[in-house]
Design an enzyme around this catalytic site. Structure first.
Site, PDB file in Angstrom:
ATOM      1  CB  THR A  45      -0.927  -0.028   1.236  1.00  0.00           C
ATOM      2  OG1 THR A  45      -1.734  -1.203   1.166  1.00  0.00           O
ATOM      3  CG2 THR A  45      -1.791   1.216   1.303  1.00  0.00           C
ATOM      4  CE1 TYR A  47       8.711   0.310  -1.769  1.00  0.00           C
ATOM      5  CE2 TYR A  47       7.287  -0.292   0.059  1.00  0.00           C
ATOM      6  CZ  TYR A  47       8.546  -0.139  -0.463  1.00  0.00           C
ATOM      7  OH  TYR A  47       9.655  -0.412   0.301  1.00  0.00           O
ATOM      8  CD  GLU A 116      -3.115   4.643 -12.989  1.00  0.00           C
ATOM      9  OE1 GLU A 116      -2.726   3.475 -12.962  1.00  0.00           O
ATOM     10  OE2 GLU A 116      -3.329   5.308 -11.981  1.00  0.00           O
ATOM     11  CG  HIS A 352       2.655  -4.107 -10.397  1.00  0.00           C
ATOM     12  ND1 HIS A 352       3.361  -3.220  -9.616  1.00  0.00           N
ATOM     13  CD2 HIS A 352       1.415  -3.573 -10.550  1.00  0.00           C
ATOM     14  CE1 HIS A 352       2.574  -2.186  -9.312  1.00  0.00           C
ATOM     15  NE2 HIS A 352       1.384  -2.383  -9.856  1.00  0.00           N
ATOM     16  NE  ARG A 387      -3.998  -4.611 -10.040  1.00  0.00           N
ATOM     17  CZ  ARG A 387      -3.374  -3.463  -9.814  1.00  0.00           C
ATOM     18  NH1 ARG A 387      -4.040  -2.431  -9.322  1.00  0.00           N
ATOM     19  NH2 ARG A 387      -2.079  -3.331 -10.027  1.00  0.00           N
TER      20      ARG A 387
HETATM   21  P1  FAD Z   1      -0.274  -4.769   1.648  1.00  0.00           P
HETATM   22  O1  FAD Z   1      -0.447  -3.322   1.585  1.00  0.00           O
HETATM   23  O2  FAD Z   1       0.786  -5.361   0.826  1.00  0.00           O
HETATM   24  O3  FAD Z   1       0.014  -5.186   3.163  1.00  0.00           O
HETATM   25  C1  FAD Z   1       0.423  -6.496   3.455  1.00  0.00           C
HETATM   26  C2  FAD Z   1       0.623  -6.625   4.942  1.00  0.00           C
HETATM   27  O4  FAD Z   1       0.648  -7.994   5.314  1.00  0.00           O
HETATM   28  C3  FAD Z   1       1.898  -6.036   5.490  1.00  0.00           C
HETATM   29  O5  FAD Z   1       1.594  -5.377   6.691  1.00  0.00           O
HETATM   30  C4  FAD Z   1       2.772  -7.249   5.821  1.00  0.00           C
HETATM   31  O6  FAD Z   1       3.672  -7.055   6.882  1.00  0.00           O
HETATM   32  C5  FAD Z   1       1.686  -8.214   6.232  1.00  0.00           C
HETATM   33  N1  FAD Z   1       2.069  -9.625   6.144  1.00  0.00           N
HETATM   34  C6  FAD Z   1       2.285 -10.378   5.038  1.00  0.00           C
HETATM   35  N2  FAD Z   1       2.562 -11.639   5.404  1.00  0.00           N
HETATM   36  C7  FAD Z   1       2.515 -11.685   6.755  1.00  0.00           C
HETATM   37  C8  FAD Z   1       2.726 -12.693   7.716  1.00  0.00           C
HETATM   38  N3  FAD Z   1       3.045 -13.950   7.377  1.00  0.00           N
HETATM   39  N4  FAD Z   1       2.619 -12.369   9.024  1.00  0.00           N
HETATM   40  C9  FAD Z   1       2.324 -11.115   9.412  1.00  0.00           C
HETATM   41  N5  FAD Z   1       2.106 -10.107   8.539  1.00  0.00           N
HETATM   42  C10 FAD Z   1       2.211 -10.398   7.233  1.00  0.00           C
HETATM   43  N6  FAD Z   1      -2.842  -0.421  -6.671  1.00  0.00           N
HETATM   44  C11 FAD Z   1      -3.724   0.551  -6.987  1.00  0.00           C
HETATM   45  O7  FAD Z   1      -4.932   0.350  -6.917  1.00  0.00           O
HETATM   46  N7  FAD Z   1      -3.258   1.778  -7.380  1.00  0.00           N
HETATM   47  C12 FAD Z   1      -1.942   2.074  -7.484  1.00  0.00           C
HETATM   48  O8  FAD Z   1      -1.575   3.185  -7.817  1.00  0.00           O
HETATM   49  C13 FAD Z   1      -1.012   1.057  -7.188  1.00  0.00           C
HETATM   50  N8  FAD Z   1       0.316   1.282  -7.316  1.00  0.00           N
HETATM   51  C14 FAD Z   1       1.189   0.314  -6.917  1.00  0.00           C
HETATM   52  C15 FAD Z   1       2.559   0.583  -6.954  1.00  0.00           C
HETATM   53  C16 FAD Z   1       3.456  -0.350  -6.477  1.00  0.00           C
HETATM   54  C17 FAD Z   1       4.931  -0.052  -6.534  1.00  0.00           C
HETATM   55  C18 FAD Z   1       2.990  -1.580  -5.961  1.00  0.00           C
HETATM   56  C19 FAD Z   1       3.953  -2.605  -5.436  1.00  0.00           C
HETATM   57  C20 FAD Z   1       1.635  -1.868  -5.964  1.00  0.00           C
HETATM   58  C21 FAD Z   1       0.731  -0.926  -6.431  1.00  0.00           C
HETATM   59  N9  FAD Z   1      -0.635  -1.181  -6.419  1.00  0.00           N
HETATM   60  C22 FAD Z   1      -1.516  -0.194  -6.755  1.00  0.00           C
HETATM   61  C23 FAD Z   1      -1.158  -2.408  -5.837  1.00  0.00           C
HETATM   62  C24 FAD Z   1      -1.608  -2.127  -4.392  1.00  0.00           C
HETATM   63  O9  FAD Z   1      -0.719  -1.224  -3.795  1.00  0.00           O
HETATM   64  C25 FAD Z   1      -1.666  -3.374  -3.559  1.00  0.00           C
HETATM   65  O10 FAD Z   1      -2.344  -4.394  -4.234  1.00  0.00           O
HETATM   66  C26 FAD Z   1      -2.397  -3.083  -2.254  1.00  0.00           C
HETATM   67  O11 FAD Z   1      -1.810  -1.981  -1.597  1.00  0.00           O
HETATM   68  C27 FAD Z   1      -2.389  -4.298  -1.360  1.00  0.00           C
HETATM   69  O12 FAD Z   1      -2.879  -3.924  -0.110  1.00  0.00           O
HETATM   70  P2  FAD Z   1      -3.090  -5.020   0.987  1.00  0.00           P
HETATM   71  O13 FAD Z   1      -3.700  -4.341   2.157  1.00  0.00           O
HETATM   72  O14 FAD Z   1      -3.790  -6.174   0.400  1.00  0.00           O
HETATM   73  O15 FAD Z   1      -1.621  -5.539   1.346  1.00  0.00           O
HETATM   74  C1  SIN Z   2       0.779   2.630 -11.364  1.00  0.00           C
HETATM   75  O1  SIN Z   2       0.759   3.695 -10.767  1.00  0.00           O
HETATM   76  O2  SIN Z   2       1.140   2.514 -12.533  1.00  0.00           O
HETATM   77  C2  SIN Z   2       0.342   1.417 -10.640  1.00  0.00           C
HETATM   78  C3  SIN Z   2      -1.110   1.410 -10.577  1.00  0.00           C
HETATM   79  C4  SIN Z   2      -1.617   0.055 -10.205  1.00  0.00           C
HETATM   80  O3  SIN Z   2      -0.858  -0.886 -10.028  1.00  0.00           O
HETATM   81  O4  SIN Z   2      -2.840  -0.050 -10.123  1.00  0.00           O
END
Ligand code: FAD
Ligand code: SIN
Length: 528
Positions: A45, A47, A116, A352, A387
């Protein structure tokens, strides 16, 4: 070190947008524990760059957002889910704003909307080029101030507790598997604690680190889906691995720095190493085609020319506006000697996002009772085979909301389970050499990158499968004999994820969305 047993109404594994937004809702109805394997803020998140998609103003409409999502998903999205998420988006955005997340506003007071790849309209709300960091900041602040929420950083979820731990035989056919909490490794004390919960919510994020090159931070090793698979729950659509077309080519940097797709929405153009445009040869939407198409086009250009990267050209764009919209990217490039009004940015695709994951229903409930999953580790039916950009943060907040409503109901019907034994680590000792773990991880990343990347074939998948089997046997052997460490658990999970990607890719006898095999003719999409 003595282990502890603790009790919480809600155990949340993961502190990104999914975990924190769920926590804020259920915390009004019981005790909450959030665990994260490193710092609370080290998440995918944090990032996220481009932003969060939602219909905000005309001429955009729900119908257009729904259609764009369906088209990107290449025929596998669940239309009911897509409609639900798109229609519920504006309310969830308002909620994020009310929680303190700030999205960029134009001079006329309206939200500044990015465009995008795959979007037919400007509809991506953003905070400069670090939207995720802003959302994480706002949610973390609220969570830390909530009296019912306890956060445990550097706590690693090892296994879900089910009937298996009470001595019952559990197989994939067992109809009523239930989750009672999790065994958790406290990385400060090395003790394995038993955390019992009435409801468990998995929000462990992505799995990008099973590949050599990824935009994902190091925490992304697929722990959630791997735990569910071992607990005999359903995990689906793992073959659909999204490679972002434009990560910065900078050898040795891990994670790879992302160059947001919003830059292409702003007018940046993909070019070959010789400075020639190429996307028109692949898709009429050129640099703004959906990601699977752009990533494959770049892959094909790189293979044809033998180059390690292609370029993203911003030189024709207004540099002041670029610096205002994308300050972090401009700074990063400058730190490497790349000036955007003078130089093109070398870019390369990188693993990604995982479209598949823990299979959940429209309330985020998994196939295991009392176990919900949300965010990237879940497979909700929204993304299908590919996606649409910026639909991930959106999916996380919509599903966390729905899961919270159901979880609150569930909590009032469930009691803590008695008689769960402490973690049994008898007969284990410290592994002799860390290299046994780190080298197997590197091998896994190589296997996945060479044989199970953007372009696949039956032969490559078979090779990957055969080689993975050796790594699997070696690692399980090590796991049985060794005291637990984060690295060993992550390796084991990553191997499980690699296995699931390969097996589910082998089962898909077609090219669709992100799964492209040279053995199956591409089904040409109608709009091409
Ligand atoms: P995360 O935010 O990845 O959080 C995972 C959590 O789980 C962390 O706290 C970690 O410590 C914890 N965890 C994992 N395994 C364990 C374990 N075994 N024990 C304890 N804790 C654990 N999406 C968009 O919609 N828009 C964007 O602009 C976008 N840009 C992106 C840019 C980048 C560089 C990246 C990498 C991704 C981007 N994405 C974007 C995708 C999006 O950011 C992610 O899919 C989303 O933030 C995932 O959120 P989440 O809450 O599922 O997990
Ligand atoms: C990006 O900003 O290009 C990433 C957006 C996303 O993964 O949804």
């Amino acid at each position: 070190m003595n282990s502890m047993e603790r009790h919480f109404d809600f155990l949340i594994i993961g502190s990104g947008v999914a975990g924190l937004s769920f926590a804020l809702k259920v915390a009004e109805h019981g005790s909450v524990c959030i665990i994260s394997k490193t710092k609370l803020e080290e998440t995918n998140t944090s990032y996220a760059q481009g932003g969060i998609a939602a219909v905000t103003y005309a001429p955009d409409s729900y119908a257009k957002h729904i259609e764009d999502t369906m088209i990107a998903g290449d025929g596998i999205c669940n239309r009911d889910v897509v409609e639900m998420v798109v229609r519920e988006a504006p309310e969830r955005i308002q909620e994020l704003v009310s929680w303190g997340a700030q999205f960029d506003i134009k001079e006329d007071g309206k939200f500044d909307l990015n465009r995008e790849g795959g979007h037919s309209e400007h509809r991506v709300l953003h905070h400069k080029d670090n939207t995720g960091f802003e959302i994480q900041r706002a949610l973390t602040q609220r969570v830390k101030n909530h009296p019912n929420i306890q956060t445990l950083d550097y706590h690693f979820g090892i296994e879900l507790i089910t009937q298996h731990h009470l001595g019952m035989q559990v197989t994939r056919r067992t109809p009523d598997i239930a989750c009672y909490g999790a065994y958790v490794l406290n990385m400060r004390t090395n003790a394995v604690d038993t955390i019992l919960s009435k409801v468990t919510y998995l929000a462990t994020g992505g799995s990008g680190n099973i590949y050599q090159t990824t935009t994902n931070p190091l925490i992304s090793t697929g722990d959630g889906p791997a735990m569910v698979y071992r607990a005999k729950g359903a995990v689906e659509h793992m073959e659909f691995v999204q490679f972002h077309p434009t990560s910065l080519y900078n050898t040795g940097e891990r994670p790879s720095f992302l160059i947001t797709e919003a830059m292409r929405g702003f007018g940046a153009i993909l070019k070959t190493r010789d400075g020639i445009e190429f996307m028109h040869r692949y898709d009429k939407r050129e640099s703004l085609a959906p990601r699977d198409i752009v990533a494959r086009a770049i892959d094909s250009e790189m293979k044809a020319s033998g180059s390690d990267f292609v370029y993203l050209d911003c030189r024709h764009l207004d540099s002041e506006k670029l610096a205002t919209h994308f300050p972090n990217i401009v700074d990063k490039c400058r730190s490497l000697g790349i000036e955007l009004d003078r130089d093109m940015i070398p870019v390369v695709p990188a693993a990604h996002y995982f479209c598949g994951g823990i299979k959940v229903d429209t309330n985020g409930l998994s196939s295991i009772a009392h176990l919900f999953a949300g965010g990237e580790c879940a497979s909700t039916g929204l993304h299908g085979a590919n996606r649409l950009a910026s639909n991930s943060l959106l999916e996380a907040v919509v599903f966390s909301h729905r899961s919270a409503i159901k979880a609150i109901e569930t909590k009032s019907l469930v009691r803590f389970t008695q008689g769960v034994p402490d973690w049994n680590d008898s007969g284990t000792s410290n592994p002799e050499e860390m290299v046994l773990i780190t080298q197997n991880m590197k091998e896994l990343q190589q296997i996945m990158s060479y044989y199970v990347g953007i372009v696949r074939s039956n032969l490559r998948l078979k090779r990957a499968f055969d080689r993975l089997e050796i790594l699997y046997r070696e690692t399980e052997d090590l796991y049985k004999k060794s005291t637990l460490s984060q690295q060993l658990c992550e390796l084991r999970n990553a191997i499980t994820i690699g296995y699931l990607v390969i097996v589910q890719a082998k089962e898909r006898k077609e090219s669709r969305g992100l799964h492209f095999s040279i053995d199956y003719k591409k089904k040409h999409r109608e709009y091409n």
